[in-house]
Design an enzyme around this catalytic site. Sequence first.
Site, PDB file in Angstrom:
ATOM      1  N   LYS A  55      27.548  38.664  41.534  1.00  0.00           N
ATOM      2  CA  LYS A  55      28.029  39.657  42.373  1.00  0.00           C
ATOM      3  C   LYS A  55      26.770  40.297  43.341  1.00  0.00           C
ATOM      4  O   LYS A  55      27.141  40.463  44.444  1.00  0.00           O
ATOM      5  CB  LYS A  55      28.679  40.642  41.525  1.00  0.00           C
ATOM      6  CG  LYS A  55      30.030  40.575  41.087  1.00  0.00           C
ATOM      7  CD  LYS A  55      30.634  41.475  40.357  1.00  0.00           C
ATOM      8  CE  LYS A  55      32.110  41.551  40.413  1.00  0.00           C
ATOM      9  NZ  LYS A  55      32.706  42.728  39.989  1.00  0.00           N
ATOM     10  N   ASP A 110      36.335  46.496  44.215  1.00  0.00           N
ATOM     11  CA  ASP A 110      36.416  47.152  42.908  1.00  0.00           C
ATOM     12  C   ASP A 110      36.976  48.782  43.047  1.00  0.00           C
ATOM     13  O   ASP A 110      37.929  49.022  42.719  1.00  0.00           O
ATOM     14  CB  ASP A 110      35.282  47.028  42.092  1.00  0.00           C
ATOM     15  CG  ASP A 110      35.055  45.625  41.527  1.00  0.00           C
ATOM     16  OD1 ASP A 110      36.177  44.893  41.520  1.00  0.00           O
ATOM     17  OD2 ASP A 110      34.260  45.276  41.500  1.00  0.00           O
TER      18      ASP A 110
END
Length: 276
Positions: free
Chosen positions: A69, A105
Amino acid sequence: MNDKFKKAAVIGWPIKQSKSPLIHGYWIDLYGINGSYEPIALSPDDFKSGIFELMTQGYQGCNVTIPHKEAALNIANSISERAKAIGAANTLVFKDGQIFADNTDGIGFINNLKQGAPNWNAKSGAALVLGAGGAARAIIYALLQEGAPKVIVANRTFEKAKQLAEFFGGKVTAISMNKIPDIFRNTQTLVNTTSLGMIGQPAFVVDLATLPKTALVTDIVYNPLITPMLKQAQGLGLNTVDGLGMLLHQAVPGFEAWFGVRPKVDVALRQIVLAG
Ligand code: ATR
């Protein structure tokens, strides 16, 4: 005629545990998309070359998960504001040989609350975020974007909560765990971002009785779906939203960017992911 076959993927190391192929596969079928979405395992050493290979093969983009990520930001040509602030990306979109990195997210968290608790409003009062890891960072950012007047972060390792408060500034403050009950009275949104409550982990032990009756309690743990904290909140008659929807909603922007349809998070998708 113009409907060329579109490919997307999720990249991780390992990748077997990822629920993303179930989610995107469901939407591909539901919307009759001429396309595919597959899990691909790439080690950190192979990450960069693997992503370039996907671009060469004409992929629309991909999701990236642990441990890529942060690395995903380093290979991007442009990065969304929210991915910059969160310091990590989970969604890459390829266009004209360029890589755009985004982090969905936080918006997934917010859209889950909006769907699961339509009356919830971030502006209605302070939010208390338990935990100070990557998920907490994305959620704090998103809560501030939604207009939360104040966000309080409590973490076992106080230093990490302090670092987050310093990073976000003004509206975000850090407290230690033992101060949590003191601030419940003024909390409208309570979020557990720690792994406590997950299957195999102890529960987050705290008495929620002093939360206002208007408070919303949510957990990013979705295994079990109803964590001990959510169960306690339900017993007190508080509004609750489980964490599964965050996982599902974070997938929406990527699917839309790659396949051109904004997909819906519905009950059937929840059931498929729970069963998978
Ligand atoms: P994520 O990216 O999902 O947020 P993470 O970065 O590993 O995952 O963060 C996990 C969070 O759960 C941290 O806030 C961690 O607290 P520490 O910073 O003190 O490690 C919290 N956590 C994990 N196990 C915990 C436990 N047994 N008690 C309290 N907090 C715990």
